[in-house]
Write a protein that holds these residues in place. Structure first.
Motif, PDB file in Angstrom:
ATOM      1  N   UNK A   1       0.680  -1.205   0.074  1.00  0.00           N
ATOM      2  CA  UNK A   1       0.079  -0.002  -0.077  1.00  0.00           C
ATOM      3  C   UNK A   1       0.920   1.407  -0.032  1.00  0.00           C
ATOM      4  N   UNK A   2       0.383   2.524  -0.059  1.00  0.00           N
ATOM      5  CA  UNK A   2       0.871   3.786  -0.168  1.00  0.00           C
ATOM      6  C   UNK A   2       1.849   3.977   0.943  1.00  0.00           C
ATOM      7  N   UNK A   3       1.593   3.570   2.165  1.00  0.00           N
ATOM      8  CA  UNK A   3       2.143   3.995   3.214  1.00  0.00           C
ATOM      9  C   UNK A   3       3.512   3.004   3.414  1.00  0.00           C
ATOM     10  N   UNK A   4       3.344   1.874   2.678  1.00  0.00           N
ATOM     11  CA  UNK A   4       4.479   0.965   2.587  1.00  0.00           C
ATOM     12  C   UNK A   4       5.544   1.720   1.490  1.00  0.00           C
ATOM     13  N   UNK A   5       5.041   2.049   0.426  1.00  0.00           N
ATOM     14  CA  UNK A   5       5.842   2.694  -0.455  1.00  0.00           C
ATOM     15  C   UNK A   5       6.544   3.866  -0.186  1.00  0.00           C
ATOM     16  N   UNK A   6       5.729   4.855   0.764  1.00  0.00           N
ATOM     17  CA  UNK A   6       6.374   5.990   1.305  1.00  0.00           C
ATOM     18  C   UNK A   6       7.496   5.753   2.485  1.00  0.00           C
ATOM     19  N   UNK A   7       7.187   4.658   3.111  1.00  0.00           N
ATOM     20  CA  UNK A   7       8.386   4.314   4.079  1.00  0.00           C
ATOM     21  C   UNK A   7       9.695   3.805   3.500  1.00  0.00           C
ATOM     22  N   UNK A   8       9.407   2.920   2.344  1.00  0.00           N
ATOM     23  CA  UNK A   8      10.513   2.676   1.342  1.00  0.00           C
ATOM     24  C   UNK A   8      11.354   3.742   0.984  1.00  0.00           C
ATOM     25  N   UNK A   9      10.512   4.711   0.337  1.00  0.00           N
ATOM     26  CA  UNK A   9      10.993   5.866  -0.226  1.00  0.00           C
ATOM     27  C   UNK A   9      11.926   6.695   0.678  1.00  0.00           C
ATOM     28  N   UNK A  10      11.339   6.770   1.742  1.00  0.00           N
ATOM     29  CA  UNK A  10      11.937   7.623   2.859  1.00  0.00           C
ATOM     30  C   UNK A  10      13.160   6.946   3.205  1.00  0.00           C
ATOM     31  N   UNK A  11      13.209   5.684   3.355  1.00  0.00           N
ATOM     32  CA  UNK A  11      14.538   4.859   3.930  1.00  0.00           C
ATOM     33  C   UNK A  11      15.383   5.119   2.779  1.00  0.00           C
ATOM     34  N   UNK A  12      14.972   4.882   1.614  1.00  0.00           N
ATOM     35  CA  UNK A  12      16.195   5.159   0.287  1.00  0.00           C
ATOM     36  C   UNK A  12      16.775   6.437   0.383  1.00  0.00           C
ATOM     37  N   UNK A  13      15.791   7.559   0.489  1.00  0.00           N
ATOM     38  CA  UNK A  13      16.410   9.050   0.264  1.00  0.00           C
ATOM     39  C   UNK A  13      17.151   9.117   1.431  1.00  0.00           C
ATOM     40  N   UNK A  14      16.907   8.546   2.616  1.00  0.00           N
ATOM     41  CA  UNK A  14      17.843   8.942   4.024  1.00  0.00           C
ATOM     42  C   UNK A  14      19.139   8.397   3.762  1.00  0.00           C
ATOM     43  N   UNK A  15      19.115   7.140   3.063  1.00  0.00           N
ATOM     44  CA  UNK A  15      20.359   6.652   2.861  1.00  0.00           C
ATOM     45  C   UNK A  15      21.155   7.011   1.879  1.00  0.00           C
ATOM     46  N   UNK A  16      20.636   8.045   1.234  1.00  0.00           N
ATOM     47  CA  UNK A  16      21.524   8.512   0.049  1.00  0.00           C
ATOM     48  C   UNK A  16      21.449   7.493  -1.256  1.00  0.00           C
ATOM     49  N   UNK A  17      20.679   6.521  -1.303  1.00  0.00           N
ATOM     50  CA  UNK A  17      20.854   5.460  -2.290  1.00  0.00           C
ATOM     51  C   UNK A  17      20.164   6.323  -3.737  1.00  0.00           C
TER      52      UNK A  17
END
Length: 117
Positions: A48-64
């Motif tokens: 769901x959208x909340x899981x997508x948001x958590x994933x993108x936040x994780x990738x962004x925060x890690x500088x991937x």
């Protein structure tokens, strides 16, 4: 699988995943050292959208170096042709988006695995 290998720090050239937007433990995504592509259906009840948001936040925060493509109107496993058993609710093949996702993966591979001339 590729995403988890990246989080474990395995030296990969690229990661491509469809419908596998899990989040890791804090800091694990920082171990991903290659471009990462993910595809998911907009109507996927399993991601769901909340899981997508958590994933993108994780990738962004890690500088991937990441990208996420959300395919409009597609369900979970939209890339997989139908099989000869009952369909699981929320799962469904979308041939147009399956072709688009395949082209996106090929583009990632062309970028990350250049052919020697």
């Amino acid at each position: 699988m590729g995403l988890e290998l990246g989080r474990d720090g395995v030296n990969l050239r690229a990661i491509g995943t469809v419908n596998a937007l899990t989040t890791g433990r804090p800091g694990e995504a920082a171990r991903i050292r290659c471009p990462m592509w993910a595809g998911v259906g907009s109507e996927d009840p399993i991601t769901p959208p909340a899981q997508r948001d958590a994933f993108t936040a994780e990738m962004q925060a890690a500088g991937v170096d990441w990208r996420l493509v959300v395919y409009g109107g597609a369900l979970h496993a939209f890339h997989h042709p139908p099989v000869d058993h009952p369909v699981v609710p929320g799962v469904g093949y979308h041939p147009r988006h399956a072709q688009r996702a395949w082209r996106d993966v090929l583009d990632l591979l062309a970028e990350c695995l250049p052919v020697a001339e």
